[in-house]
Design a protein around this motif. Structure first.
Motif, mmCIF file in Angstrom:
data_model
loop_
_atom_site.group_PDB
_atom_site.id
_atom_site.type_symbol
_atom_site.label_atom_id
_atom_site.label_comp_id
_atom_site.label_asym_id
_atom_site.label_seq_id
_atom_site.Cartn_x
_atom_site.Cartn_y
_atom_site.Cartn_z
ATOM 1 N N ASP A 148 15.542 27.544 -7.103
ATOM 2 C CA ASP A 148 15.543 27.095 -8.496
ATOM 3 C C ASP A 148 16.603 26.042 -8.802
ATOM 4 O OD1 ASP A 148 17.634 28.838 -8.176
ATOM 5 O OD2 ASP A 148 17.008 30.246 -9.728
ATOM 6 N N ARG A 167 8.744 36.327 -15.493
ATOM 7 C CA ARG A 167 9.509 35.078 -15.525
ATOM 8 C C ARG A 167 8.775 34.007 -16.323
ATOM 9 N NH1 ARG A 167 11.439 37.968 -11.660
ATOM 10 N NH2 ARG A 167 13.434 37.506 -10.642
ATOM 11 N N GLY A 172 12.468 37.539 -17.286
ATOM 12 C CA GLY A 172 12.478 37.736 -15.844
ATOM 13 C C GLY A 172 12.954 39.101 -15.392
ATOM 14 N N HIS A 183 13.952 29.981 -14.907
ATOM 15 C CA HIS A 183 12.698 30.342 -14.253
ATOM 16 C C HIS A 183 11.504 30.168 -15.189
ATOM 17 C CE1 HIS A 183 14.230 32.811 -10.575
ATOM 18 N NE2 HIS A 183 14.933 31.715 -10.782
#
Length: 204
Positions: A148, A167, A172, A183
């Motif tokens: 990420d 997410r 998440g 995310h």
């Protein structure tokens, strides 16, 4: 190299007709190699074929063929102008055993393709850092845990629906709430979502 050769390099098996059409367009034909050297537009599709006929390979390798572009591909004429395939492939599954099985296959395919195309920087990156597994209780490889922080790089994410859908909904599961927005953004932008075995997903 045409798509049939690309597919065989990755899997060791010959491709079915529907797999060629998924990667190269509706008029792709095994008996016409010239139709297997281009790409196609990325569109929403329902794939309904019997179990054991290679749906996972069809989708993952179609994405690789069109996204990494080995060789450089010419998309078919399009009416929606969306020839560019998304940077991230998100493979969502309802069960842990399916995630593990898919991970083993994708890891092997990426390894073989990276060896075949050592000059491809994107293929090398994918072989080293994908697939990323999002599954409760799973120890994440240190090289893949930081997917990420490289939003500009291609990635293949494979996970259970609780981890992925939460997410995508900015909640998440199993992660710090301070990282939820990161995310949320990455899984709602520049992604191709694959929902597999949907009959087992329930409300998801």
């Amino acid at each position: 190299m045409n798509y049939c050769e690309f597919f065989k390099t990755a899997t060791g098996n010959s491709s079915y007709r529907y797999q060629c059409r998924l990667a190269c367009g509706d008029d792709a034909r095994v008996e016409k190699p010239e139709t297997l050297t281009r790409g196609r537009d990325c569109t929403s599709l329902l794939i309904n074929v019997p179990t054991g006929l290679g749906k996972t390979a069809a989708v993952v390798l179609a994405w690789l063929w069109n996204r990494v572009g080995v060789p450089p591909l010419k998309p078919q004429p399009s009416t929606n102008n969306s020839a560019q395939w998304p940077r991230r492939l998100v493979y969502c599954l309802p069960m842990r055993t399916l995630v593990e099985q898919t991970r083993e296959n994708v890891t092997e395919w990426l390894k073989r393709l990276a060896e075949e195309f050592p000059e491809s920087a994107e293929m090398k990156w994918l072989a080293e850092r994908s697939p990323v597994i999002l599954m409760g209780g799973e120890e994440i490889d240190a090289r893949k845990a930081d997917w990420d922080i490289y939003p500009e790089k291609p990635a293949i994410l494979i996970g259970t629906q609780d981890m992925l859908l939460s997410r995508a909904l900015n909640r998440g599961y199993g992660m710090s709430r301070y990282r939820w927005p990161m995310h949320f953004g990455l899984l709602n932008s520049d992604c191709l979502w694959v929902m597999d075995e949907v009959q087992l997903m329930g409300p998801g």
